[in-house]
Design a protein around this motif. Structure first.
Motif, mmCIF file in Angstrom:
data_model
loop_
_atom_site.group_PDB
_atom_site.id
_atom_site.type_symbol
_atom_site.label_atom_id
_atom_site.label_comp_id
_atom_site.label_asym_id
_atom_site.label_seq_id
_atom_site.Cartn_x
_atom_site.Cartn_y
_atom_site.Cartn_z
ATOM 1 N N SER A 93 8.030 54.157 48.647
ATOM 2 C CA SER A 93 7.868 53.291 47.471
ATOM 3 C C SER A 93 6.480 52.689 47.379
ATOM 4 O O SER A 93 6.095 52.180 46.312
ATOM 5 C CB SER A 93 8.913 52.163 47.490
ATOM 6 O OG SER A 93 10.214 52.677 47.333
ATOM 7 N N THR A 94 5.721 52.721 48.480
ATOM 8 C CA THR A 94 4.361 52.171 48.445
ATOM 9 C C THR A 94 3.371 53.140 47.800
ATOM 10 O O THR A 94 2.193 52.790 47.642
ATOM 11 C CB THR A 94 3.874 51.798 49.856
ATOM 12 O OG1 THR A 94 3.886 52.957 50.702
ATOM 13 C CG2 THR A 94 4.771 50.724 50.466
ATOM 14 N N LEU A 96 1.846 54.376 44.698
ATOM 15 C CA LEU A 96 1.800 53.787 43.359
ATOM 16 C C LEU A 96 2.259 54.757 42.274
ATOM 17 O O LEU A 96 2.764 54.331 41.231
ATOM 18 C CB LEU A 96 0.379 53.298 43.048
ATOM 19 C CG LEU A 96 -0.011 51.965 43.684
ATOM 20 C CD1 LEU A 96 -1.451 51.619 43.344
ATOM 21 C CD2 LEU A 96 0.917 50.845 43.236
ATOM 22 N N TYR A 99 5.798 54.122 42.029
ATOM 23 C CA TYR A 99 6.026 52.826 41.383
ATOM 24 C C TYR A 99 5.885 52.932 39.865
ATOM 25 O O TYR A 99 6.708 52.398 39.101
ATOM 26 C CB TYR A 99 5.050 51.787 41.937
ATOM 27 C CG TYR A 99 4.925 50.549 41.078
ATOM 28 C CD1 TYR A 99 5.971 49.642 40.981
ATOM 29 C CD2 TYR A 99 3.760 50.306 40.342
ATOM 30 C CE1 TYR A 99 5.867 48.508 40.175
ATOM 31 C CE2 TYR A 99 3.644 49.181 39.537
ATOM 32 C CZ TYR A 99 4.702 48.285 39.462
ATOM 33 O OH TYR A 99 4.595 47.173 38.667
ATOM 34 N N ARG A 103 8.591 51.517 37.155
ATOM 35 C CA ARG A 103 8.334 50.117 36.792
ATOM 36 C C ARG A 103 8.805 49.768 35.395
ATOM 37 O O ARG A 103 9.233 48.635 35.144
ATOM 38 C CB ARG A 103 6.854 49.779 36.975
ATOM 39 C CG ARG A 103 5.921 50.279 35.894
ATOM 40 C CD ARG A 103 4.565 49.594 36.033
ATOM 41 N NE ARG A 103 3.688 49.881 34.912
ATOM 42 C CZ ARG A 103 2.546 49.231 34.710
ATOM 43 N NH1 ARG A 103 2.164 48.286 35.551
ATOM 44 N NH2 ARG A 103 1.782 49.518 33.680
ATOM 45 N N VAL A 129 10.428 47.938 44.313
ATOM 46 C CA VAL A 129 9.478 47.043 43.648
ATOM 47 C C VAL A 129 8.982 45.970 44.618
ATOM 48 O O VAL A 129 7.795 45.610 44.615
ATOM 49 C CB VAL A 129 10.131 46.406 42.409
ATOM 50 C CG1 VAL A 129 9.266 45.277 41.858
ATOM 51 C CG2 VAL A 129 10.372 47.463 41.335
ATOM 52 N N THR A 132 6.267 47.382 46.771
ATOM 53 C CA THR A 132 4.988 47.431 46.054
ATOM 54 C C THR A 132 4.364 46.049 45.982
ATOM 55 O O THR A 132 3.152 45.887 46.181
ATOM 56 C CB THR A 132 5.191 47.991 44.633
ATOM 57 O OG1 THR A 132 5.775 49.287 44.704
ATOM 58 C CG2 THR A 132 3.868 48.076 43.891
ATOM 59 N N LEU A 199 3.368 43.225 37.359
ATOM 60 C CA LEU A 199 4.373 43.237 38.420
ATOM 61 C C LEU A 199 4.805 41.825 38.782
ATOM 62 O O LEU A 199 6.007 41.506 38.790
ATOM 63 C CB LEU A 199 3.807 43.951 39.642
ATOM 64 C CG LEU A 199 4.635 43.879 40.929
ATOM 65 C CD1 LEU A 199 6.008 44.507 40.730
ATOM 66 C CD2 LEU A 199 3.886 44.542 42.082
#
Length: 373
Positions: A93-94, A96, A99, A103, A129, A132, A199
């Motif tokens: 999930s890190t 991007l 993400y 998102r 999320v 992130t 975010l």
């Protein structure tokens, strides 16, 4: 303090904590795009989807399955499988790019006040999320810390740009081009406005106790905007910008220098990493407020207690095994499964227990993702 912990299971919290610790293991100082452009061994091994993140996860699994580091040995087979799946999701999930794919779903649920963690898909979404949010959280720190972290990241970007020019014979984009370092404030504003601010704005709307993250981000945005306005008016002092080191790729034998290149657990050598300026720990301690220090201390204490308990459990298991061996008996768990004391590092990442895990369910490991998108 935000109360998110009561919305997650203990296994989810454990996986998220381990994921935070392990999410950048054995980072090579270059991003996924560079791995693809250079056709690196990692790109050939993991494919083009979350290349580095898959490597970080594999490295975490290797450590967790190494003797003396298996803090998950006390879990049942089903718990182990679930924990490894959660850990893999948290680390991937890190990336991007992952993400950005989810998102809008998160933003829409928050805006409509429809985010419900009793729904499994919503819970999976919020875990990703939150990873992130933690990954980019330097933008919410006090300005002195944000500036130091920005310096570290920007220097790493510029070093990648140098590699692209020298090794790949291509012109780097603006964020990786040290010749455009005077545009750093403008580039930081783009980063804040496109990634960080939306975010933290939605997280604060979902949980008001996360508002400090948004406040810190806005404060640092004001600082970068101030520097950018000075740049536009040609009165920006270069000393106000993050410290930029000179290029380090000044010789042709970097790749052949065994002292600079370290063999990793996957058999792939790391690119040479020059020494980066380290953030000042005394400065960090001075700037971090007392309540935050308390949270850090409590978290550290709890993690030490957890690892201590895991070590004690492992020691007890080994003692039982030694006792059973001396009596000529095969050590077994309460469920009758044969108990083993060591778990070898896997050749590739598993989300199921290794074959000699104390709670054994033998399942073929997943195939590595080598498809190109």
């Amino acid at each position: 303090q935000a109360g998110v912990d009561i919305l997650l299971s203990k296994l989810e919290i454990l996986a998220l904590l381990v994921g935070c610790l392990c999410h950048d293991l054995d980072h090579r100082g270059t991003n996924n795009a560079f791995q693809l452009k250079s056709s690196s061994p990692l790109a050939r091994l993991y494919g083009t989807s979350a290349t580095m993140e898959q490597h970080h996860f594999n490295h975490a699994v290797m450590i967790l399955n190494s003797k003396g580091h298996n803090i998950l040995s006390g879990l049942t087979s089903s718990q182990y499988t679930e924990c490894m799946n959660l850990l893999k999701h948290s680390i991937l999930s890190t990336d991007l790019s992952i993400y950005f794919k989810v998102r809008n779903d998160f933003f829409e649920l928050v805006d409509k006040n429809e985010l419900d963690l009793k729904i499994p898909d919503h819970k999976t979404l919020i875990r990703g999320v939150l990873m992130t949010a933690c990954d980019v959280a330097a933008i919410s720190k006090p300005w002195e810390i944000q500036r130091q972290v920005a310096s570290l990241v920007i220097n790493e970007f510029f070093e990648q740009g140098d590699k692209e020019r020298k090794e790949l014979k291509i012109e780097p984009t603006q964020h990786f081009d040290r010749a455009q370092s005077h545009y750093i404030p403008e580039m930081q504003l783009t980063w804040v406005d496109e990634v960080c601010m939306p975010l933290y704005d939605r997280l604060a709307k979902w949980n008001t106790k996360l508002v400090p993250l948004l406040i810190g981000t806005k404060s640092n945005r004001n600082q970068w905007n101030h520097l950018n306005e000075k740049r536009k008016s040609a009165c920006l002092d270069p000393r106000e910008l993050p410290v930029i080191r000179q290029p380090t790729l000044d010789s042709d034998d970097d790749d052949d220098n065994d002292d600079d290149s370290v063999a990793r657990g996957d058999g792939v050598k790391s690119e040479p990493r020059s020494s980066l300026p380290k953030p000042s720990l005394p400065l960090f301690r001075k700037l971090v407020t007392s309540p935050v220090r308390t949270i850090i201390a409590d978290t550290t204490k709890n993690f030490k207690l957890f690892t201590s308990a895991a070590s004690s459990s492992l020691a007890a298991t080994r003692a039982d095994s030694d006792s059973s061996k001396s009596n000529g008996k095969t050590p077994r768990n309460n469920n009758g499964a044969v108990r083993s004391n060591s778990i070898p590092a896997p050749s590739n990442a598993r989300t199921t227990p290794p074959s000699n895990h104390p709670h054994t369910v033998v399942t073929p490991p997943p195939q590595s993702n080598t498809k190109t998108s």
